[in-house]
Design an enzyme around this catalytic site. Structure first.
Site, mmCIF file in Angstrom:
data_model
loop_
_atom_site.group_PDB
_atom_site.id
_atom_site.type_symbol
_atom_site.label_atom_id
_atom_site.label_comp_id
_atom_site.label_asym_id
_atom_site.label_seq_id
_atom_site.Cartn_x
_atom_site.Cartn_y
_atom_site.Cartn_z
ATOM 1 N N LYS A 163 44.375 45.960 30.151
ATOM 2 C CA LYS A 163 45.609 45.370 30.670
ATOM 3 C C LYS A 163 46.553 44.998 29.514
ATOM 4 O O LYS A 163 46.124 44.897 28.369
ATOM 5 C CB LYS A 163 45.278 44.136 31.511
ATOM 6 C CG LYS A 163 44.296 44.400 32.670
ATOM 7 C CD LYS A 163 44.752 45.481 33.642
ATOM 8 C CE LYS A 163 44.076 45.421 34.992
ATOM 9 N NZ LYS A 163 42.888 46.251 35.163
HETATM 10 C C1 LIG Z 1 42.058 45.805 36.607
HETATM 11 C C2 LIG Z 1 42.342 45.764 38.059
HETATM 12 C C3 LIG Z 1 41.564 45.010 38.949
HETATM 13 C C4 LIG Z 1 40.300 44.323 38.587
HETATM 14 O O1 LIG Z 1 40.378 43.484 37.516
HETATM 15 P P1 LIG Z 1 39.028 43.107 36.737
HETATM 16 O O2 LIG Z 1 39.483 42.049 35.802
HETATM 17 O O3 LIG Z 1 38.554 44.348 36.055
HETATM 18 O O4 LIG Z 1 38.057 42.600 37.737
HETATM 19 C C5 LIG Z 1 41.952 44.961 40.276
HETATM 20 N N1 LIG Z 1 43.027 45.616 40.726
HETATM 21 C C6 LIG Z 1 43.789 46.362 39.909
HETATM 22 C C7 LIG Z 1 44.991 47.046 40.453
HETATM 23 C C8 LIG Z 1 43.463 46.478 38.553
HETATM 24 O O5 LIG Z 1 44.216 47.240 37.752
#
Ligand SMILES: *Cc1c(COP(=O)(O)O)cnc(C)c1O
Length: 379
Positions: free
Chosen positions: A186
């Site tokens: 992210k």
């Molecule tokens: C990364 C992501 C998640 C999950 O996040 P985590 O921290 O990996 O549990 C959920 N939805 C979307 C759209 C994502 O990109």
């Protein structure tokens, strides 16, 4: 010849030396689990979200599950979401015992189509989980009009949207529940982690309980458990990374926008017509450019897998794909979903490719990626 250049991944985290030193301090401090760094990180996120309560967690998945629990959503309730997301978005609905309902996506934004969302509402619908794919918000005015009109809770899956805006307001600074992820890819990472923006102090207290075994402490040695919580707290090691990352949010969001602009410039106005491919929306002013995704031509020179393989083998450029349609996974087929139910999602799920986009990327990297895409699509 381009294959001899170093590998260009589609994503890579950047942790500065100051942040690495801050993590070292936490490790030496004698307190490495949830503590002062989490408090500071929550305060910083809350300030960013216009003073709304924010609680940190160990993922951007449990945040959504806990938001659904706080909203009292469970067996017999329907929750509407998009088929094009990380599977976590739909899994959390099943996790709380509710029923996932999908609405197809808009082919241009690739986000949930709000007309189809509204058409999917039944008397059992209790909540909606919109996803801001690649950091592009949905029409937030329309979203909350629908929610108000049908008395629905909203759990915004803003996992990819920290730094995104709607009409000048940061995502997270308004709305109902807003869930962020700090997973390694992210824009802002804590290694792994998440945060949930809540509406009031009561919800925040409940979130704290769900985060840690349902425990409430009082006085010197008072402890009680009155709800079934889990183990979802963030360590101070992770929070120290988040604090170091948040300092750069504005700068890196601007940098990503300039990389996106360079992508559009390098692809040129004739790219879509010439190659039959589709570029993302030019969402400058709203997207945080978490991902830069193109849709391959339906009758291109090969499959997506071949495209991705050639980009890597012939040009040393990495790609990803976000995402495979959730409703076609075995566990969802077993719940009655089949091919043909959400044709736009199925097509985009088959043809979407994520090109390199990360904080430390340069304009030269963009040029290299675009040249590679054009070369592979040309034959
Ligand atoms: C990364 C992501 C998640 C999950 O996040 P985590 O921290 O990996 O549990 C959920 N939805 C979307 C759209 C994502 O990109």
């Amino acid at each position: 010849m381009t294959a001899e250049l170093p590998f260009l991944p589609f994503s890579r985290p950047t942790i500065d030396e100051e942040t690495i030193a801050a993590v070292g301090e936490v490790l030496r401090s004698g307190w490495i689990t949830t503590g002062p760094k989490n408090q500071a990180f929550e305060a910083l996120l809350s300030e960013y979200c216009g003073g709304r309560p924010v609680r940190t967690f160990n993922s951007g998945t449990c945040t959504m599950e806990i938001a659904l629990r706080i909203a009292g959503i469970g067996p017999g309730d329907e929750v509407i979401t998009t088929p094009i997301s990380w599977v976590a978005t739909a899994n959390v609905i099943i996790e709380v015992g509710a029923t996932p309902v999908f609405a197809d996506i808009d082919p241009l934004t690739r986000n949930i189509d709000l007309d189809k969302l509204e058409a999917a509402i039944t008397p059992r619908t209790r909540a909606i989980i919109p996803v801001y794919l690649s950091g592009l918000p949905v029409d937030m005015d329309r979203l909350y009009d629908i929610a108000r009109k049908h008395n629905l809770r909203v759990v915004e899956d803003a996992a990819q949207a920290l730094g995104s805006q709607w009409k000048g307001k940061p995502i997270g600074a308004f709305g109902d529940f807003v869930s962020f992820s700090f997973q390694a890819n992210k824009n802002i990472t804590t290694g792994e982690g998440g945060a949930l923006v809540l509406n009031n102090a009561d919800e925040a207290r409940l979130a704290e309980k769900y985060r840690l075994q349902g425990v409430t402490r009082s006085g010197v040695d008072g402890i009680d458990v009155d709800v079934l919580g889990g183990k979802y707290n963030m360590s101070d090691i992770n929070a120290a990374i988040g604090l170091g990352q948040m300092k750069n949010l504005e700068k890196l969001t601007a940098h990503r926008a300039s990389l996106a602009q360079h992508y559009f410039d390098c692809f040129g106005d004739d790219f879509e017509a010439k190659y039959g491919a589709q570029l993302p929306m030019k969402a400058f002013g709203s997207s945080n450019w978490h991902l830069f995704q193109i849709i391959l031509p339906d009758n291109g020179p090969g499959t997506r897998a071949e495209f991705m393989t050639r980009l890597q083998k012939e040009h040393n450029v990495g790609t990803g794909y976000h995402y495979a349609p959730i409703h076609l996974f075995t566990m969802y087929r077993e719940r009655g979903f089949t091919e043909g139910m959400f044709p736009v999602s199925e097509k985009i799920g088959r043809l979407t490719v994520t090109l390199p986009m990360f904080n430390a990327m340069s304009k030269a990297d963009v040029e290299r990626a675009v040249a590679a895409v054009k070369a592979v699509l040309a034959k």
